[in-house]
Every structure is written in C-alpha cells, then in structure tokens.
Write an enzyme that holds these catalytic residues in place. Structure first.
Site, PDB file in Angstrom:
ATOM      1  N   LYS A 161       0.843  -1.199   0.000  1.00  0.00           N
ATOM      2  CA  LYS A 161       0.000   0.000   0.000  1.00  0.00           C
ATOM      3  C   LYS A 161       0.876   1.245   0.000  1.00  0.00           C
ATOM      4  CE  LYS A 161      -4.262  -1.592   0.208  1.00  0.00           C
ATOM      5  NZ  LYS A 161      -5.262  -1.263  -0.838  1.00  0.00           N
ATOM      6  N   ASP A 189      -0.055  -0.553  -4.728  1.00  0.00           N
ATOM      7  CA  ASP A 189      -1.395   0.040  -4.754  1.00  0.00           C
ATOM      8  C   ASP A 189      -1.360   1.437  -4.136  1.00  0.00           C
ATOM      9  OD1 ASP A 189      -4.046   0.681  -4.743  1.00  0.00           O
ATOM     10  OD2 ASP A 189      -4.713  -1.054  -3.567  1.00  0.00           O
ATOM     11  N   GLU A 217      -1.443  -0.318  -9.032  1.00  0.00           N
ATOM     12  CA  GLU A 217      -2.900  -0.255  -8.889  1.00  0.00           C
ATOM     13  C   GLU A 217      -3.354   1.160  -8.553  1.00  0.00           C
ATOM     14  OE1 GLU A 217      -4.446  -3.456  -6.567  1.00  0.00           O
ATOM     15  OE2 GLU A 217      -6.268  -2.403  -6.014  1.00  0.00           O
ATOM     16  N   ASP A 242      -8.868  -0.066  -9.706  1.00  0.00           N
ATOM     17  CA  ASP A 242      -9.708  -0.616  -8.645  1.00  0.00           C
ATOM     18  C   ASP A 242     -10.879   0.363  -8.432  1.00  0.00           C
ATOM     19  OD1 ASP A 242     -10.823  -1.627  -6.347  1.00  0.00           O
ATOM     20  OD2 ASP A 242      -9.033  -1.537  -5.119  1.00  0.00           O
ATOM     21  N   LYS A 266     -14.421  -6.456  -7.275  1.00  0.00           N
ATOM     22  CA  LYS A 266     -14.770  -6.758  -5.883  1.00  0.00           C
ATOM     23  C   LYS A 266     -16.284  -6.820  -5.774  1.00  0.00           C
ATOM     24  CE  LYS A 266     -10.741  -4.332  -4.026  1.00  0.00           C
ATOM     25  NZ  LYS A 266     -10.259  -3.129  -3.324  1.00  0.00           N
TER      26      LYS A 266
HETATM   27 MG   LIG Z   1      -6.942  -1.260  -4.314  1.00  0.00          MG
END
Ligand SMILES: [Mg+2]
Length: 366
Positions: A161, A189, A217, A242, A266
């Site tokens: 992250k 990400d 991402e 995303d 998702k």
């Molecule tokens: Mg993500």
C-alpha cells in the site's frame, strides 16, 4: 423452492493488526450478514462490509437496504432466479453492499438446491487458488518488517500500500525490495494517492532502480481516466484499476478510454456476483485480465469471491482475497478455507457454510 425466512445481522471481528491505506485506518472488520432460509430447509448465507470511504454506503444504509429486501423477497419463488436478481437491482439501485450480500445468499441457496459447489453453479470447477497479502501503509521500517514476516509465513505475492507521498513511496518500495530480493512479486497500490506527473515520475524512478514490479494499482483518482491513460502510455508495467471500476458500465468506460490494462473486481463494489460475472465476461471478450479482490470483508463474502474467481480462471488470473487472514477470530464454520497462501474451495454444495458464530440479529419487527 420458495424463500422462507430472511434474517439480517451483524458482527464485529477484531483484526490481528490495524489495516491502513491512503484512505483509512481500521482496527475491526464489521460484518453484515444475511441468512436466507428456504421452505425446503436450506440456508443461504451472504455478507458484506461497510466501507463508506470507498463505496459510499454506511452501515445504516446497508441495513436499511437489507431490511427492505427482507420484506420484499420473503415468500418469493426461487425458480425465477434471474428475475429475483433483477428485482434486487430495481429495488436497491444505490446499495451495492446490500445487493451483494443478498445476491451471495441467493446464489448460495440456488447452488445448494442444485447440489453443487457455487463455482460449478457458475459454470466452472474447483481449481487451486493462491492469494497474495497486503502490506499496510506505514513507516518504511514497519512495512519492511511486515513484508519479511509475510514471506516467512509463506506468501510470494505482496501488495504494498502506497500513496502517501511519491518520494517516500519510492523509498518504501526500494527498502522492501532490498530486504526481500527478486523472488517476491510486488504489486503496488497507490489508492488514488498521486497526480499523473507524480505517477509517471515514480514509475520512471522504479525503472531506474531496476525494481521488478508486477503492476501498479489505481495510481490516480478514480475519475481521472485521461490521466490514467497518460500514465499507462508512459508505464512499462501494467496499470490495474480498482476504485475506477465499480460496475460493468465503469469497466466499459475505462476500457474505451484505454485507461487500464487490468481490472480489480470486488463484490462489494459492483453489487454482487451477477455484476462481477458480467465484468469478467466483458474482460474475457476484450482480452483483459482481472484481479479478484475484496474489501475488509469476512469469510462468507470473500469465500463467494473465491468461487467467482475459480469460475472464470482464464480471465481472473490474480487473487487478492486476504481479508479473512487479517482477522484475529474465525466466526465462520465450514466454507472456503483461507490458508497461507492457498485458498481451498470445499467440495460441498453452495458455499459449504455450516454456521456463523457471534451474530447480533436485527429484530424482524423493524
Ligand atoms: Mg486497491
């Protein structure tokens, strides 16, 4: 088979450690559960998790949606399954979380009625799945330590992250790469944290430093498709979106803008299994690979996501279903087994869930 009793409840599951991204920090997983009974004695389970910072749906909003569905769907005939799914979309157009929870429960019920695992009901078969794990955003030393531990635990794919500050981010990635070497696959990400020029600068520096990276991402804010397309033209590594893609419509728009190489699907974003399959099928047509991801959700909804991923293995080639592994407790008995790093789908009908502990049920008079 008819829908008999629908119950809605919630539980709070503590995490092993706080989960931190560029957008939020959380210490517990909040799970909202729906339980759909049939007049034949079967029970379908569904679940969602409020992630208001991303989906815009609060806990109260989700519960309100599910309570409405509880009233509207009780007594309905399951034979018209597609009609039921359509009805949920019509009743709750602005409740992706609530729709997803109810869809999972109905798909679970339908697959149990057919006597097959959900993945087979969706047209696929049980295949081995391996998940990566997420390393929370934090101080570089702490992230290196987390990454080392993840590799020691058995993970070979890490999602790092980022998104706080591109200059600090490059140092984070460099430190993790130096600690782990080339044998670990890094996915990065940024959670919408950068501008286009920052993302391009970051990617150039990453190349200069020779750090092998599988993908980046969501480097830019979700609506900046022109910026994403520009970053993509400058990038040697694939761009995965995303937050830019919630629905099938979003996926069409992103692919038309040439703003991404890959899409992260998702269930909580897109509103459930039917829309997830529609996005995957569009991507199959366009030759675009997908990741199956999850929010901070429990083992029921992430288990359903594993079935969906296994049902479309040629397109959904990346699995990022680590949320159940982040939990300090395991309230679900039966269902998909989340190992390190293997995800095992049981050879049982539907999701294969036996029961869920610790749910606080919402009174039916509401
Ligand atoms: Mg993500």
């Amino acid at each position: 088979m008819k829908i008999d009793r629908i119950r809605v409840g919630e539980s709070v599951i503590p995490l092993k450690r706080p989960f931190v991204t560029a957008l939020r920090r959380v210490e517990n997983l909040e799970s909202i559960v729906v339980c759909v009974g049939s007049d034949t004695g079967l029970t379908g389970y569904g679940e969602t998790a409020p992630t208001e910072a991303i989906t815009g749906e609060s806990r109260e909003h989700i519960l309100e949606g599910l309570v409405l569905l509880r009233q509207e769907l009780a007594g309905k005939e399951m034979a018209d399954f597609d009609g039921l799914i359509e009805q949920i979309k019509t009743l709750l157009p602005d409740h992706p979380n609530a729709r997803s929870a109810m869809e999972i429960a109905l798909y679970d019920l339908a697959a149990q009625d057919a006597g097959v695992p959900l993945v087979e009901y969706l047209g696929g078969e049980i295949v081995p799945l391996e998940t990566g794990i997420t390393i929370s955003l934090g101080e570089t030393d702490a992230m290196v330590e987390q990454a080392r531990q993840a590799v020691a635990d058995g993970f070979s794919s890490l999602k790092i992250k980022l998104g706080a500050d591109p200059d600090e981010d490059i140092e984070r990635v460099t430190a993790i790469h130096e600690a782990l070497g080339d044998r670990v696959h890094l996915k990065l990400d940024a959670n919408q944290g950068w501008r286009a020029d920052e993302a391009i600068g970051f990617l150039q520096e990453l190349g200069r430093r020779g750090i092998p990276t599988e993908l980046i991402e969501q480097p830019l804010p979700r609506d900046d498709l022109a910026g994403l397309a520009e970053v993509r033209r400058h990038s040697a590594i694939p761009i995965l979106v995303d937050e830019s893609v919630f629905t099938l419509e979003d996926a069409v728009r992103v692919l038309e803008a040439e703003a991404a190489d890959r899409i992260n699907i998702k269930l909580d974003k897109c509103g459930g299994i039917s829309e997830a399959l529609a996005i995957a099928d569009l991507c199959t047509e366009r030759g675009v690979k997908c990741m199956m991801g999850c929010m901070l959700e429990g083992a029921v909804s992430v288990g359903a996501a594993a079935h969906v991923a296994a049902a479309r293995p040629e397109t959904i080639t990346m699995i990022d279903l680590d949320a159940p592994l982040l939990c300090a407790e395991k309230p679900v008995e039966g269902g998909v087994v989340f190992g390190v790093p293997d995800i095992v789908i049981p050879r049982r009908a539907g999701l294969g869930i036996e029961r869920i502990e610790g749910i606080h049920w919402i009174k039916e008079s509401n």
